[in-house]
Design a protein around this motif. Structure first.
Motif, PDB file in Angstrom:
ATOM      1  N   GLY A  37       0.771  -1.234   0.000  1.00 24.47           N
ATOM      2  CA  GLY A  37       0.000   0.000   0.000  1.00 24.47           C
ATOM      3  C   GLY A  37       0.803   1.286   0.000  1.00 24.47           C
ATOM      4  N   TYR A  38       2.095   1.219  -0.324  1.00 18.54           N
ATOM      5  CA  TYR A  38       2.934   2.417  -0.350  1.00 18.54           C
ATOM      6  C   TYR A  38       2.910   3.047  -1.744  1.00 18.54           C
ATOM      7  CZ  TYR A  38       4.569   1.200   4.282  1.00 18.54           C
ATOM      8  OH  TYR A  38       4.617   0.928   5.625  1.00 18.54           O
ATOM      9  N   GLN A  39       2.912   4.396  -1.801  1.00 21.51           N
ATOM     10  CA  GLN A  39       2.810   5.126  -3.050  1.00 21.51           C
ATOM     11  C   GLN A  39       4.113   5.851  -3.372  1.00 21.51           C
ATOM     12  OE1 GLN A  39      -0.710   7.407  -1.718  1.00 21.51           O
ATOM     13  NE2 GLN A  39      -1.794   6.495  -3.456  1.00 21.51           N
ATOM     14  N   PRO A  40       4.431   6.026  -4.674  1.00 18.09           N
ATOM     15  CA  PRO A  40       5.717   6.640  -5.041  1.00 18.09           C
ATOM     16  C   PRO A  40       5.680   8.167  -5.017  1.00 18.09           C
ATOM     17  CG  PRO A  40       4.544   5.980  -7.027  1.00 18.09           C
ATOM     18  CD  PRO A  40       3.696   5.532  -5.859  1.00 18.09           C
ATOM     19  N   ILE A  41       6.795   8.771  -4.609  1.00 17.91           N
ATOM     20  CA  ILE A  41       7.024  10.208  -4.784  1.00 17.91           C
ATOM     21  C   ILE A  41       8.467  10.390  -5.269  1.00 17.91           C
ATOM     22  CG2 ILE A  41       5.423  10.821  -2.912  1.00 17.91           C
ATOM     23  CD1 ILE A  41       8.002  11.736  -1.335  1.00 17.91           C
ATOM     24  N   GLU A  42       8.776  11.591  -5.752  1.00 20.33           N
ATOM     25  CA  GLU A  42      10.157  11.967  -6.062  1.00 20.33           C
ATOM     26  C   GLU A  42      10.387  13.382  -5.548  1.00 20.33           C
ATOM     27  OE1 GLU A  42      11.469  11.517 -10.072  1.00 20.33           O
ATOM     28  OE2 GLU A  42      11.485   9.322  -9.956  1.00 20.33           O
ATOM     29  N   THR A  43      11.626  13.658  -5.132  1.00 21.04           N
ATOM     30  CA  THR A  43      12.011  15.002  -4.709  1.00 21.04           C
ATOM     31  C   THR A  43      13.239  15.421  -5.522  1.00 21.04           C
ATOM     32  OG1 THR A  43      13.390  14.106  -2.929  1.00 21.04           O
ATOM     33  CG2 THR A  43      11.117  14.684  -2.368  1.00 21.04           C
ATOM     34  N   PRO A  44      13.547  16.744  -5.592  1.00 23.21           N
ATOM     35  CA  PRO A  44      14.675  17.202  -6.420  1.00 23.21           C
ATOM     36  C   PRO A  44      16.011  16.642  -5.939  1.00 23.21           C
ATOM     37  CG  PRO A  44      13.256  19.036  -5.784  1.00 23.21           C
ATOM     38  CD  PRO A  44      12.821  17.859  -4.974  1.00 23.21           C
ATOM     39  N   ALA A  45      16.952  16.522  -6.873  1.00 20.69           N
ATOM     40  CA  ALA A  45      18.303  16.065  -6.520  1.00 20.69           C
ATOM     41  C   ALA A  45      18.965  17.038  -5.558  1.00 20.69           C
ATOM     42  CB  ALA A  45      19.153  15.910  -7.781  1.00 20.69           C
ATOM     43  N   MET A  46      18.650  18.330  -5.697  1.00 22.73           N
ATOM     44  CA  MET A  46      19.246  19.327  -4.799  1.00 22.73           C
ATOM     45  C   MET A  46      18.174  19.919  -3.901  1.00 22.73           C
ATOM     46  SD  MET A  46      20.084  22.363  -7.521  1.00 22.73           S
ATOM     47  CE  MET A  46      18.865  22.880  -8.741  1.00 22.73           C
ATOM     48  N   GLU A  47      18.586  20.234  -2.695  1.00 24.11           N
ATOM     49  CA  GLU A  47      17.724  20.878  -1.707  1.00 24.11           C
ATOM     50  C   GLU A  47      18.425  22.145  -1.219  1.00 24.11           C
ATOM     51  OE1 GLU A  47      14.747  19.940  -0.295  1.00 24.11           O
ATOM     52  OE2 GLU A  47      14.487  17.904  -1.098  1.00 24.11           O
ATOM     53  N   ASN A  48      17.670  23.037  -0.617  1.00 20.08           N
ATOM     54  CA  ASN A  48      18.297  24.174   0.039  1.00 20.08           C
ATOM     55  C   ASN A  48      19.167  23.666   1.191  1.00 20.08           C
ATOM     56  OD1 ASN A  48      17.018  26.130  -1.584  1.00 20.08           O
ATOM     57  ND2 ASN A  48      15.170  26.012  -0.316  1.00 20.08           N
ATOM     58  N   LEU A  49      20.343  24.255   1.357  1.00 16.95           N
ATOM     59  CA  LEU A  49      21.231  23.816   2.440  1.00 16.95           C
ATOM     60  C   LEU A  49      20.568  24.002   3.804  1.00 16.95           C
ATOM     61  CD1 LEU A  49      24.843  24.921   1.402  1.00 16.95           C
ATOM     62  CD2 LEU A  49      23.954  22.599   1.664  1.00 16.95           C
ATOM     63  N   LYS A  62      29.661  17.461   7.048  1.00 15.50           N
ATOM     64  CA  LYS A  62      30.924  17.498   6.295  1.00 15.50           C
ATOM     65  C   LYS A  62      30.833  16.710   4.991  1.00 15.50           C
ATOM     66  CE  LYS A  62      33.898  17.925  10.392  1.00 15.50           C
ATOM     67  NZ  LYS A  62      34.897  17.220  11.244  1.00 15.50           N
ATOM     68  N   LEU A  63      29.908  15.753   4.935  1.00 10.28           N
ATOM     69  CA  LEU A  63      29.803  14.891   3.760  1.00 10.28           C
ATOM     70  C   LEU A  63      28.788  15.403   2.735  1.00 10.28           C
ATOM     71  CD1 LEU A  63      29.898  11.352   5.446  1.00 10.28           C
ATOM     72  CD2 LEU A  63      31.781  12.656   4.464  1.00 10.28           C
ATOM     73  N   LEU A  64      28.229  16.582   2.979  1.00 10.05           N
ATOM     74  CA  LEU A  64      27.278  17.162   2.026  1.00 10.05           C
ATOM     75  C   LEU A  64      28.016  17.756   0.832  1.00 10.05           C
ATOM     76  CD1 LEU A  64      24.790  19.058   4.389  1.00 10.05           C
ATOM     77  CD2 LEU A  64      24.251  17.087   2.962  1.00 10.05           C
ATOM     78  N   PHE A  65      27.577  17.418  -0.376  1.00  7.56           N
ATOM     79  CA  PHE A  65      28.078  18.073  -1.578  1.00  7.56           C
ATOM     80  C   PHE A  65      27.338  19.393  -1.740  1.00  7.56           C
ATOM     81  CE2 PHE A  65      29.598  13.869  -3.150  1.00  7.56           C
ATOM     82  CZ  PHE A  65      30.872  14.268  -3.546  1.00  7.56           C
ATOM     83  N   LYS A  66      28.074  20.508  -1.729  1.00  8.62           N
ATOM     84  CA  LYS A  66      27.463  21.828  -1.855  1.00  8.62           C
ATOM     85  C   LYS A  66      27.579  22.316  -3.297  1.00  8.62           C
ATOM     86  CE  LYS A  66      28.632  22.890   2.951  1.00  8.62           C
ATOM     87  NZ  LYS A  66      29.306  21.610   3.229  1.00  8.62           N
ATOM     88  N   ILE A  67      26.577  23.071  -3.738  1.00  8.40           N
ATOM     89  CA  ILE A  67      26.520  23.575  -5.112  1.00  8.40           C
ATOM     90  C   ILE A  67      26.769  25.076  -5.093  1.00  8.40           C
ATOM     91  CG2 ILE A  67      25.054  23.868  -7.151  1.00  8.40           C
ATOM     92  CD1 ILE A  67      23.470  21.398  -6.174  1.00  8.40           C
ATOM     93  N   ILE A  94      28.620  31.361  -0.388  1.00  8.16           N
ATOM     94  CA  ILE A  94      28.751  31.143  -1.829  1.00  8.16           C
ATOM     95  C   ILE A  94      27.940  29.938  -2.315  1.00  8.16           C
ATOM     96  CG2 ILE A  94      31.055  32.176  -1.849  1.00  8.16           C
ATOM     97  CD1 ILE A  94      32.244  29.384  -2.026  1.00  8.16           C
ATOM     98  N   SER A  95      27.276  29.264  -1.372  1.00  7.57           N
ATOM     99  CA  SER A  95      26.500  28.081  -1.728  1.00  7.57           C
ATOM    100  C   SER A  95      25.205  28.044  -0.921  1.00  7.57           C
ATOM    101  CB  SER A  95      27.325  26.812  -1.466  1.00  7.57           C
ATOM    102  OG  SER A  95      26.563  25.661  -1.704  1.00  7.57           O
ATOM    103  N   GLU A  96      24.071  28.049  -1.627  1.00 14.27           N
ATOM    104  CA  GLU A  96      22.769  28.004  -0.956  1.00 14.27           C
ATOM    105  C   GLU A  96      22.091  26.655  -1.096  1.00 14.27           C
ATOM    106  OE1 GLU A  96      20.640  31.101  -2.886  1.00 14.27           O
ATOM    107  OE2 GLU A  96      21.740  32.722  -1.885  1.00 14.27           O
ATOM    108  N   LYS A  97      22.616  25.797  -1.972  1.00 10.84           N
ATOM    109  CA  LYS A  97      21.988  24.508  -2.248  1.00 10.84           C
ATOM    110  C   LYS A  97      23.007  23.380  -2.128  1.00 10.84           C
ATOM    111  CE  LYS A  97      20.708  26.268  -6.189  1.00 10.84           C
ATOM    112  NZ  LYS A  97      20.842  27.712  -5.898  1.00 10.84           N
ATOM    113  N   GLY A  98      22.490  22.175  -1.945  1.00 10.89           N
ATOM    114  CA  GLY A  98      23.358  21.002  -1.872  1.00 10.89           C
ATOM    115  C   GLY A  98      22.645  19.775  -2.413  1.00 10.89           C
ATOM    116  N   LEU A  99      23.436  18.773  -2.821  1.00  6.43           N
ATOM    117  CA  LEU A  99      22.852  17.506  -3.262  1.00  6.43           C
ATOM    118  C   LEU A  99      22.331  16.755  -2.044  1.00  6.43           C
ATOM    119  CD1 LEU A  99      25.497  16.299  -5.887  1.00  6.43           C
ATOM    120  CD2 LEU A  99      23.299  17.402  -6.321  1.00  6.43           C
ATOM    121  N   ARG A 100      21.193  16.093  -2.200  1.00  6.34           N
ATOM    122  CA  ARG A 100      20.593  15.414  -1.040  1.00  6.34           C
ATOM    123  C   ARG A 100      21.518  14.297  -0.546  1.00  6.34           C
ATOM    124  NH1 ARG A 100      16.412  13.729  -5.094  1.00  6.34           N
ATOM    125  NH2 ARG A 100      17.369  11.944  -6.080  1.00  6.34           N
TER     126      ARG A 100
END
Length: 454
Positions: A37-49, A62-67, A94-100
């Motif tokens: 009974g679980y349903q699929p979703i997707e979220t963006p590859a990048m999120e706000n830091l 420390k392991l977050l990839f920043k954009i 200099i970076s407001e977003k990062g890869l999840r």
């Protein structure tokens, strides 16, 4: 001479064989998720830091990839920080977003942001890549897929039962023997309270979590270095050395930490969970592991970890209950529980144990040999009929030598080859060759479809 192209360390290319096998894993997992009974979703590859930072602890941050920000990303940077080369503070300018980093925190953000559009309890699954700036090694990559399944908006332990059942069913279908380890955050808290060191809860559990890797003496050394007294370690020793059945471990834990509020509650929850699991048919071994922590930044109840029984590999699935995750985004009081299947590690386990089925190697079921223009026109009609029957088939595009066409079928691991020459066109009986056994048989077009479907 042009430099040979390459890809970043910790990432991989996947060819057709790997993709077919990966899709076999994803399809197996997806079907189980949807059955429950679980349903699929997707979220963006990048999120706000601001969404990601502070959710995984200091090491996780420390392991977050920043954009880097678009355009002149240094325009708004503090000159003093640039002068001092203060990269830590500079990165936030200099970076407001990062890869999840994982799928759980983005899911919590999704729930809060879309709270008026979803029904609770909300059961979702998500199968997407995540990124971590980790040191690449066996079973650990910088880009990898997670297959997450979570339910939020319900406190019931029946959700944990469903997760254990799904774990068991997924690995039963993949034919991987696993051990499902269970613990509870409240038990870990009860342990810290019992040895009179609640302020060292994180240090104690991080050390305990390494028990299988470094051994008990190294764990004690680490705890001493963190400031734990010898008296506290002496109290901890019988807890770490618990053995026997799950029932006997629960009885011992009740004696050792049952006097604490958190410990008593954790024992009660685990006892209820094991009682439920007694009533379901599981192939996997389920084991109470009182040292299991899996990071403590958002787990508040059950902790789950799955390991392959026949391969030396880290956990291939894990998760737990988190009561406060949506609270950090302004929606308190929503409990959730979920687990994440590590698709890349599962792939490595299946490869090492040679458990991928033959059908996971190839999509095409039958190759129609091309003997020339007249024969290929006849073969096109057969091909169209096969496609109408939803059978994966292809016609070799040129009338090449038989050896070349057979080699093509071998390389693609196509299980059957269909030969349609002058004799076959006249008789209506086609020659079907099994590429694994070498056996050949004469079949008409209707029988061909039935054989390939079987």
């Amino acid at each position: 001479m042009a430099q040979k192209p390459s890809i970043p360390k910790g990432t991989r290319d996947f060819g057709p064989l790997e993709m077919n096998r990966r899709n076999y894993i994803f399809t197996t997992i997806r079907k189980v998720f949807e059955k429950y009974g679980y349903q699929p979703i997707e979220t963006p590859a990048m999120e706000n830091l601001s969404t990601l930072l502070g959710k995984y602890g200091e090491e996780g941050d420390k392991l977050l990839f920043k954009i880097l920000n678009s355009g002149d990303y240094l325009a708004k940077a503090d000159p003093a920080l640039l002068e001092r080369k203060d990269s830590l503070r500079l990165s936030t300018q200099i970076s407001e977003k990062g890869l999840r980093y994982d799928l759980t925190v983005p899911f919590a953000r999704f729930v809060v942001q879309h709270r008026n559009e979803i029904s609770f309890p909300f059961k979702r699954y998500q199968m997407q890549p995540v990124w971590r700036a980790d040191r690449p090694q066996k079973g650990r990559y910088r880009e990898f897929y997670q297959c997450d399944v979570d339910v939020v908006g319900s406190d019931s332990l029946l959700n944990e039962v469903d997760l254990v059942r799904m774990i068991d069913e997924v690995f039963r279908k993949l034919q991987i023997n696993v051990v499902i380890k269970l613990n509870n955050r409240k038990i870990l808290s009860g342990i810290a309270q019992t040895i009179d060191a609640p302020e060292l809860l994180t240090d104690i559990t991080v050390a305990m979590d390494k028990l299988d890797k470094i051994g008990v003496e190294k764990v004690y050394e680490e705890l001493r270095a963190k400031g734990l007294s010898q008296e506290a370690i002496d109290q901890l020793e019988p807890i770490l050395n618990l053995s026997g059945s799950n029932t006997s471990k629960l009885i011992c834990l009740k004696e050792l930490i049952g006097h604490t509020t958190d410990g008593s509650k954790g024992i009660q929850e685990l006892t209820t969970l094991f009682d439920y699991l007694e009533d379901v048919d599981l192939k996997a071994e389920v084991e109470l592991d009182q040292s299991l922590a899996r990071g403590l930044n958002y787990y508040t109840g059950a902790i789950i970890e799955v390991k392959a029984a026949d391969v030396q590999m880290g956990s291939i699935c894990g998760g737990g209950r988190y009561d406060n995750l949506t609270g950090i985004f302004g929606m308190p009081g929503v409990s959730g529980v979920g687990v994440s299947f590590g698709a890349d590690r599962i792939y490595d386990v299946l490869t090492e144990l040679q458990l991928f089925p033959q059908e996971a190697a190839a999509l095409t079921q039958v190759l129609l040999v091309n003997f020339g223009e007249k024969e290929s026109r006849y073969a096109l009609k057969v091909l169209q009929k096969l496609h109408q029957e939803n059978i994966a088939a292809e016609l070799y595009p040129e009338p090449a030598k038989m050896k070349k066409q057979m080699k093509y079928a071998d390389q693609k691991q196509i299980p059957y080859v269909l030969l349609i020459g002058e004799e076959e066109m006249n008789s209506g009986k086609l020659t079907l060759k099994n590429m694994q056994t070498g056996e050949q048989q004469k079949v008409d077009a209707d029988a061909l479809s039935e054989i390939l479907k079987e």
